[in-house]
Scaffold this motif. Structure first.
Motif, PDB file in Angstrom:
ATOM      1  N   UNK A 197      -1.167  56.987  43.999  1.00 23.02           N
ATOM      2  CA  UNK A 197      -0.082  56.056  44.302  1.00 23.02           C
ATOM      3  C   UNK A 197       0.863  56.626  45.363  1.00 23.02           C
ATOM      4  N   UNK A 198       2.158  56.715  45.048  1.00 16.12           N
ATOM      5  CA  UNK A 198       3.149  57.124  46.045  1.00 16.12           C
ATOM      6  C   UNK A 198       3.040  58.590  46.433  1.00 16.12           C
ATOM      7  N   UNK A 199       2.325  59.400  45.679  1.00 15.88           N
ATOM      8  CA  UNK A 199       2.168  60.809  46.034  1.00 15.88           C
ATOM      9  C   UNK A 199       1.374  60.978  47.331  1.00 15.88           C
ATOM     10  N   UNK A 200       0.627  59.935  47.721  1.00 11.55           N
ATOM     11  CA  UNK A 200      -0.140  60.017  48.961  1.00 11.55           C
ATOM     12  C   UNK A 200       0.764  60.124  50.182  1.00 11.55           C
ATOM     13  N   UNK A 201       1.968  59.574  50.091  1.00  9.85           N
ATOM     14  CA  UNK A 201       2.895  59.604  51.225  1.00  9.85           C
ATOM     15  C   UNK A 201       3.882  60.766  51.136  1.00  9.85           C
ATOM     16  N   UNK A 202       3.738  61.616  50.144  1.00 12.02           N
ATOM     17  CA  UNK A 202       4.625  62.774  49.990  1.00 12.02           C
ATOM     18  C   UNK A 202       3.773  64.043  49.954  1.00 12.02           C
ATOM     19  N   UNK A 203       3.551  64.659  51.085  1.00 10.19           N
ATOM     20  CA  UNK A 203       2.719  65.869  51.091  1.00 10.19           C
ATOM     21  C   UNK A 203       3.336  67.036  50.328  1.00 10.19           C
ATOM     22  N   UNK A 204       4.662  66.983  50.088  1.00 11.83           N
ATOM     23  CA  UNK A 204       5.285  68.083  49.344  1.00 11.83           C
ATOM     24  C   UNK A 204       4.938  68.053  47.865  1.00 11.83           C
ATOM     25  N   UNK A 205       4.384  66.913  47.403  1.00  8.92           N
ATOM     26  CA  UNK A 205       3.927  66.844  46.022  1.00  8.92           C
ATOM     27  C   UNK A 205       2.493  67.381  45.993  1.00  8.92           C
ATOM     28  N   UNK A 206       2.337  68.647  45.675  1.00  5.68           N
ATOM     29  CA  UNK A 206       1.019  69.276  45.829  1.00  5.68           C
ATOM     30  C   UNK A 206       0.585  70.076  44.616  1.00  5.68           C
ATOM     31  N   UNK A 207       1.213  69.854  43.458  1.00  8.35           N
ATOM     32  CA  UNK A 207       0.818  70.583  42.255  1.00  8.35           C
ATOM     33  C   UNK A 207      -0.067  69.704  41.389  1.00  8.35           C
ATOM     34  N   UNK A 208      -1.121  70.290  40.870  1.00  3.23           N
ATOM     35  CA  UNK A 208      -2.070  69.540  40.051  1.00  3.23           C
ATOM     36  C   UNK A 208      -1.537  69.326  38.641  1.00  3.23           C
ATOM     37  N   UNK A 209      -1.944  68.194  38.044  1.00  3.40           N
ATOM     38  CA  UNK A 209      -1.595  67.841  36.669  1.00  3.40           C
ATOM     39  C   UNK A 209      -0.083  67.818  36.451  1.00  3.40           C
ATOM     40  N   UNK A 210       0.613  67.269  37.428  1.00  4.28           N
ATOM     41  CA  UNK A 210       2.077  67.197  37.379  1.00  4.28           C
ATOM     42  C   UNK A 210       2.504  65.765  37.685  1.00  4.28           C
ATOM     43  N   UNK A 211       3.529  65.288  36.939  1.00  5.96           N
ATOM     44  CA  UNK A 211       4.156  64.000  37.205  1.00  5.96           C
ATOM     45  C   UNK A 211       5.434  64.240  38.015  1.00  5.96           C
ATOM     46  N   UNK A 212       5.644  63.425  39.027  1.00  8.44           N
ATOM     47  CA  UNK A 212       6.841  63.523  39.856  1.00  8.44           C
ATOM     48  C   UNK A 212       7.683  62.255  39.662  1.00  8.44           C
ATOM     49  N   UNK A 213       8.927  62.437  39.268  1.00  8.59           N
ATOM     50  CA  UNK A 213       9.825  61.331  38.938  1.00  8.59           C
ATOM     51  C   UNK A 213      10.772  61.059  40.097  1.00  8.59           C
ATOM     52  N   UNK A 214      10.873  59.785  40.489  1.00 10.46           N
ATOM     53  CA  UNK A 214      11.839  59.383  41.512  1.00 10.46           C
ATOM     54  C   UNK A 214      13.183  59.148  40.826  1.00 10.46           C
ATOM     55  N   UNK A 215      14.007  60.180  40.852  1.00  5.64           N
ATOM     56  CA  UNK A 215      15.304  60.111  40.175  1.00  5.64           C
ATOM     57  C   UNK A 215      16.463  59.917  41.150  1.00  5.64           C
ATOM     58  N   UNK A 216      16.157  59.672  42.418  1.00 10.69           N
ATOM     59  CA  UNK A 216      17.195  59.435  43.417  1.00 10.69           C
ATOM     60  C   UNK A 216      16.754  58.306  44.338  1.00 10.69           C
ATOM     61  N   UNK A 217      17.716  57.482  44.748  1.00 11.25           N
ATOM     62  CA  UNK A 217      17.415  56.388  45.679  1.00 11.25           C
ATOM     63  C   UNK A 217      18.441  56.407  46.810  1.00 11.25           C
ATOM     64  N   UNK A 218      17.950  56.225  48.022  1.00 12.01           N
ATOM     65  CA  UNK A 218      18.806  56.038  49.196  1.00 12.01           C
ATOM     66  C   UNK A 218      18.857  54.547  49.501  1.00 12.01           C
TER      67      UNK A 218
END
Length: 628
Positions: A197-218
């Motif tokens: 999903x959205x991790x494809x557009x965020x190369x800094x998300x590079x750890x396996x078996x990890x969930x990344x939460x969008x906790x900030x909005x601009x």
């Protein structure tokens, strides 16, 4: 009726000649004076809301921009959930705007949020709330597990500012810009390192078996200010956001930068999640309030595919219209002239062709009660009114009960079963018991009495066919493969479906893939094309059956066009497996449950159109033939 005026002594004064018109003019003047002293009434979303700075706030100008939240949904699950079902920041003064019946049935749950912005004031990394999680606590572990599930199934937020959806725009792989009225909770990377999903557009998300939460909005809010027309107040014309993920080091000094907010799989140590936002306001002098929805449609698919659908439908209509024109203007006209000349001649000759069936063509069909019920329901679907067709020999009271209860009962039972699943899953789309009672009350209090009235007056009125029916049924000769019912029904259903399948794809995308549908002009045009195609296909095949001396046209006329619903069902099954990413047994049951309701309504609608077209055609041709 024209209104006459008389000229008085003053040529600039007009006096109405009729006292009734003078009374109406006086009433209108009185109401106009009363309206000038009263406050205007606006429908929500249709009237502009003025915004201004806090120092200029008045009763007609707001200084705070409130953000409302709606249900969360996913393309991988049919189950929507309320915002507060997830462990997000909640508003201490929760307010729920009143929702109409349609919003309740579709699971819309709009509520206030703690996101409130002073107008035209920039905010940077403003804290909203802090959520703490300790996996040793069972309640917090359940909340965290549900949050992981939402990220894994790509559930989307839907936020609203000033009755506008907040848009998330991003660049796609082919260099185009794509905007959607929703943004994801987060994204995750599988054990094998595959970004989802959205991790494809965020190369800094590079750890396996990890969930990344969008906790900030601009958030960027655009407004239009026209000092000459609205008193110098501003009106919002767009709202965009960009979700971000930041792991805030401390609550004292928040800095919206650094590593992303990670939620590991399984039990972890205690950690906090801080939700923040940044907001800025931009003035735009070119976008007017009346056209503020245009920016939402900028990245939508253009009308090329719509025109392709229309052209495809027109080709089918031209083909069918040509066939019907040849039959009516040439073959049928020649047959009628020949039959009438033979009837007026002295030499008695044996009838042939479709005239042979004049004594059997209006013989009541088998299972006429069921056909009558289907046609009554189809008429209600078609024109949304009470019309019940009673065929000869049908008991009108039984017909009334079946028409009022059979198909609506099937639909209600299907919806109730799916509602039980939604209750079990805790979805926001679950209808409350009070709403179900309200729907039953409307059904029993409005639909059933109107159906009774239609059945009563329909039974009183006797319809006379243009020819009489013989006592002994005529023998039907052996039919070829092409004049047998199954072949004609299958062919007759393909043509209407070919006119609407492109439009059907867009409608299914709107329902199940949560895409915005806005081409209602095209939809109405395709609807008219569908009516014409169903009518022409039914008339064409009905004529072929009569020429083959087969008078069993009643059910065939209904099934010829209603078989389109079978192709609709096949297409929805293909769409489920080829286009959707829905997972879970409950979501699959809900998808096919709602699909069956749609197929049933489409079956009744198209079958009714085909039947009455064929019925009218047969009435016309046998009313102009001289029969001994």
């Amino acid at each position: 009726m024209s209104t006459r005026f008389r000229m008085g002594t003053n040529p600039w004064r007009l006096r109405l000649a009729r006292p009734g018109l003078r009374w109406l003019l006086g009433l209108g003047l009185f109401l106009g004076l009363q309206a000038s002293r009263s406050a205007a009434f606006y429908l929500p979303g249709l009237a502009p809301v003025n915004f201004c700075e806090a120092s200029r706030e008045t009763a007609t100008c707001k200084s705070t921009v409130a953000l409302f939240v709606n249900r969360l949904d996913s393309v991988e699950s049919v189950l929507p959930y309320e915002y507060n079902t997830f462990d997000f920041c909640k508003d201490s003064e929760k307010r729920n705007p009143s929702e109409n019946l349609g919003q309740v049935l579709f699971g819309e749950r709009i509520s206030s949020s703690p996101y409130k912005f002073p107008f035209n004031r920039t905010g940077t990394c403003v804290k909203v709330c802090v959520k703490s999680y300790d996996t040793a606590n069972d309640d917090q572990e359940k909340k965290l597990a549900f949050l992981r599930k939402g990220i894994r199934l790509n559930y989307q937020h839907h936020w609203i500012i000033d009755n506008m959806p907040v848009i998330w725009c991003r660049n796609t792989g082919d260099g185009t810009k794509c905007c959607t009225p929703g943004f994801p909770i987060g994204c995750f990377i599988t054990k094998s390192g595959e970004s989802k999903h959205a991790c494809l557009t965020h190369p800094e998300f590079n750890k396996s078996n990890i969930y990344f939460l969008f906790n900030h909005v601009d958030i960027t809010i655009t407004y239009h200010e026209d000092s000459g027309r609205n008193g110098g107040f501003a009106r919002l014309v767009s709202a965009r956001l960009e979700p971000q993920s930041y792991k805030h080091s401390g609550e004292g000094r928040l800095a919206c930068n650094g590593p992303p907010m990670e939620i590991p799989e399984g039990r972890t140590e205690k950690f906090n999640v801080t939700y923040t936002y940044s907001v800025q306001f931009e003035e735009n002098k070119s976008i007017k309030w009346a056209s503020r929805w245009d920016y939402i449609l900028d990245s939508m698919p253009h009308t090329n595919i719509q025109w392709l659908s229309i052209m495809n439908s027109f080709v089918i209509i031209l083909f069918l219209s040509g066939m019907v024109a040849i039959i009516i203007l040439r073959t049928l006209h020649r047959d009628i002239i020949r039959y009438n000349e033979m009837s007026s001649s002295e030499d008695a000759q044996e009838d042939f062709g479709w005239k042979l069936l004049h004594g059997d063509v209006f013989r009541p069909p088998r299972s006429r009660m069921l056909l009558s019920v289907f046609l009554g329901q189809g008429i209600q679907v078609l024109i949304m009114t009470f019309i019940t067709l009673s065929l000869k020999g049908v008991k009108w009271k039984t017909n009334f009960l079946l028409t009022a209860l059979l198909c609506p009962g099937i639909v209600f039972a299907d919806l109730f079963f799916m509602n039980v699943i939604l209750w079990v899953e805790g979805s926001s789309a679950a209808i409350s018991f009070g709403t179900l009672i309200g729907i039953l009350a409307m059904w029993c209090g409005i639909s059933v009495p109107l159906t009774f009235v239609g059945a009563y007056f329909g039974a009183k009125k006797k319809f006379r066919f243009p020819v009489c029916t013989n006592q002994i049924p005529r023998h039907i000769p052996q039919q070829s493969f092409f004049t047998k019912p199954l072949f004609g029904i299958m062919v007759g259903g393909i043509l209407p479906f070919g006119c609407v399948f492109i439009q059907l794809f867009l409608i299914l995308n709107s329902i199940w893939s949560h895409q915005m549908y806005f081409m209602f002009g095209f939809l109405f045009l395709v609807f008219i094309i569908l009516l014409i195609t169903c009518s022409e296909a039914a008339v064409l095949l009905c004529y072929f059956y009569l020429c083959a001396e087969d008078y069993h046209w009643w059910w065939r006329a209904f099934f010829t066009s209603s078989f389109t619903a079978v192709y609709l069902l096949i297409y929805t099954v293909h769409y489920f497996f080829a286009k959707l990413q829905i997972t879970g047994m409950a979501s699959a049951i809900l998808y096919f449950g709602y699909t069956m309701v749609m197929v049933l309504i489409f079956f009744l609608f198209t079958g009714t159109v085909g039947f009455f077209s064929c019925f009218w055609f047969i009435i016309k041709i046998y009313s102009v033939v001289k029969v001994d």
